[in-house]
Design a protein around this motif. Sequence first.
Motif, PDB file in Angstrom:
ATOM      1  N   MET A   1       9.139  -9.021   7.326  1.00 21.63           N
ATOM      2  CA  MET A   1       8.760  -9.995   6.338  1.00 21.63           C
ATOM      3  C   MET A   1       7.920  -9.296   5.290  1.00 21.63           C
ATOM      4  O   MET A   1       7.023  -8.534   5.619  1.00 21.63           O
ATOM      5  N   ARG A   2       8.212  -9.609   4.038  1.00 22.88           N
ATOM      6  CA  ARG A   2       7.481  -8.994   2.934  1.00 22.88           C
ATOM      7  C   ARG A   2       6.814 -10.069   2.080  1.00 22.88           C
ATOM      8  O   ARG A   2       7.355 -11.159   1.912  1.00 22.88           O
ATOM      9  N   SER A   3       5.691  -9.724   1.525  1.00 23.49           N
ATOM     10  CA  SER A   3       4.961 -10.671   0.688  1.00 23.49           C
ATOM     11  C   SER A   3       5.687 -10.953  -0.619  1.00 23.49           C
ATOM     12  O   SER A   3       5.520 -12.016  -1.205  1.00 23.49           O
ATOM     13  N   ASP A   4       6.520 -10.029  -1.069  1.00 24.88           N
ATOM     14  CA  ASP A   4       7.185 -10.208  -2.355  1.00 24.88           C
ATOM     15  C   ASP A   4       8.639 -10.656  -2.229  1.00 24.88           C
ATOM     16  O   ASP A   4       9.386 -10.621  -3.198  1.00 24.88           O
ATOM     17  N   GLN A   5       9.047 -11.095  -1.036  1.00 24.17           N
ATOM     18  CA  GLN A   5      10.424 -11.560  -0.895  1.00 24.17           C
ATOM     19  C   GLN A   5      10.604 -12.897  -1.617  1.00 24.17           C
ATOM     20  O   GLN A   5       9.668 -13.668  -1.772  1.00 24.17           O
ATOM     21  N   VAL A   6      11.804 -13.138  -2.054  1.00 24.53           N
ATOM     22  CA  VAL A   6      12.108 -14.374  -2.771  1.00 24.53           C
ATOM     23  C   VAL A   6      12.381 -15.471  -1.750  1.00 24.53           C
ATOM     24  O   VAL A   6      13.242 -15.323  -0.886  1.00 24.53           O
ATOM     25  N   THR A   7      11.628 -16.541  -1.821  1.00 26.37           N
ATOM     26  CA  THR A   7      11.872 -17.700  -0.964  1.00 26.37           C
ATOM     27  C   THR A   7      11.948 -18.925  -1.848  1.00 26.37           C
ATOM     28  O   THR A   7      11.170 -19.079  -2.779  1.00 26.37           O
TER      29      THR A   7
ATOM     30  N   GLY B   1       0.566 -10.782  -6.397  1.00 27.36           N
ATOM     31  CA  GLY B   1       0.742  -9.406  -6.845  1.00 27.36           C
ATOM     32  C   GLY B   1       0.530  -8.396  -5.733  1.00 27.36           C
ATOM     33  O   GLY B   1       0.845  -7.223  -5.892  1.00 27.36           O
ATOM     34  N   ASN B   2      -0.013  -8.827  -4.613  1.00 33.90           N
ATOM     35  CA  ASN B   2      -0.221  -7.924  -3.484  1.00 33.90           C
ATOM     36  C   ASN B   2       1.102  -7.692  -2.765  1.00 33.90           C
ATOM     37  O   ASN B   2       1.913  -8.604  -2.638  1.00 33.90           O
TER      38      ASN B   2
ATOM     39  N   GLN C   1      -1.979  -9.574   4.671  1.00 31.04           N
ATOM     40  CA  GLN C   1      -1.144  -9.235   5.822  1.00 31.04           C
ATOM     41  C   GLN C   1      -1.500 -10.062   7.052  1.00 31.04           C
ATOM     42  O   GLN C   1      -0.610 -10.483   7.799  1.00 31.04           O
ATOM     43  N   ALA C   2      -2.763 -10.344   7.249  1.00 26.05           N
ATOM     44  CA  ALA C   2      -3.181 -11.134   8.409  1.00 26.05           C
ATOM     45  C   ALA C   2      -2.601 -12.547   8.342  1.00 26.05           C
ATOM     46  O   ALA C   2      -2.157 -13.099   9.354  1.00 26.05           O
TER      47      ALA C   2
END
Length: 172
Positions: free
Chosen positions: A1-7, A24-25, A131-132
Amino acid sequence: MRSDQVTGRTWGEKSRTPVVRRSGNRFSVNAMSAISTKGRMHFMVFTESFTAEVTCRFLDRHAGHVDHKVHLVVDGHSAHRSKKARDWLAAHPNDVEPHFLPPYAPELNPDELVNADLKHSLPKQHRARDQAELTAETRRFFHRRQRQPHIVRGHFGGPHVRYVLDEDPISS
């Protein structure tokens, strides 16, 4: 899982590109899971890279939760085929028997449907700020699915993964 993935989706006026606010992180978490035709799910969420050591740690945990031999369908990831993983499997022949999928055949892997379910189920409005938080959201998803065996069993209903139901060795 990535913080910048499109959902999710958004909209915009014709000829005006919509702007979606983000922190932006960039951060990510990884997850491994194993599902059974009986609706059981075992998982592990981790932040380090997906390596042979992580695979062996997952196998140790998974084998420790069941009292019979597990027939594990795995893809061709290098961590699954590594010498360390092969050595672990050779040392535990009565615990886990791997069944390798052909090269690049994600449609044959019922666990890929869990990954799609996870990505679809993460909150679309509230995005993880660090991330947490992403780790906690990912764990919440897996804990919720563990209490929903009917959904886990449903991942075996697709036309490409029915082969699992045909043979149905002792499932975990």
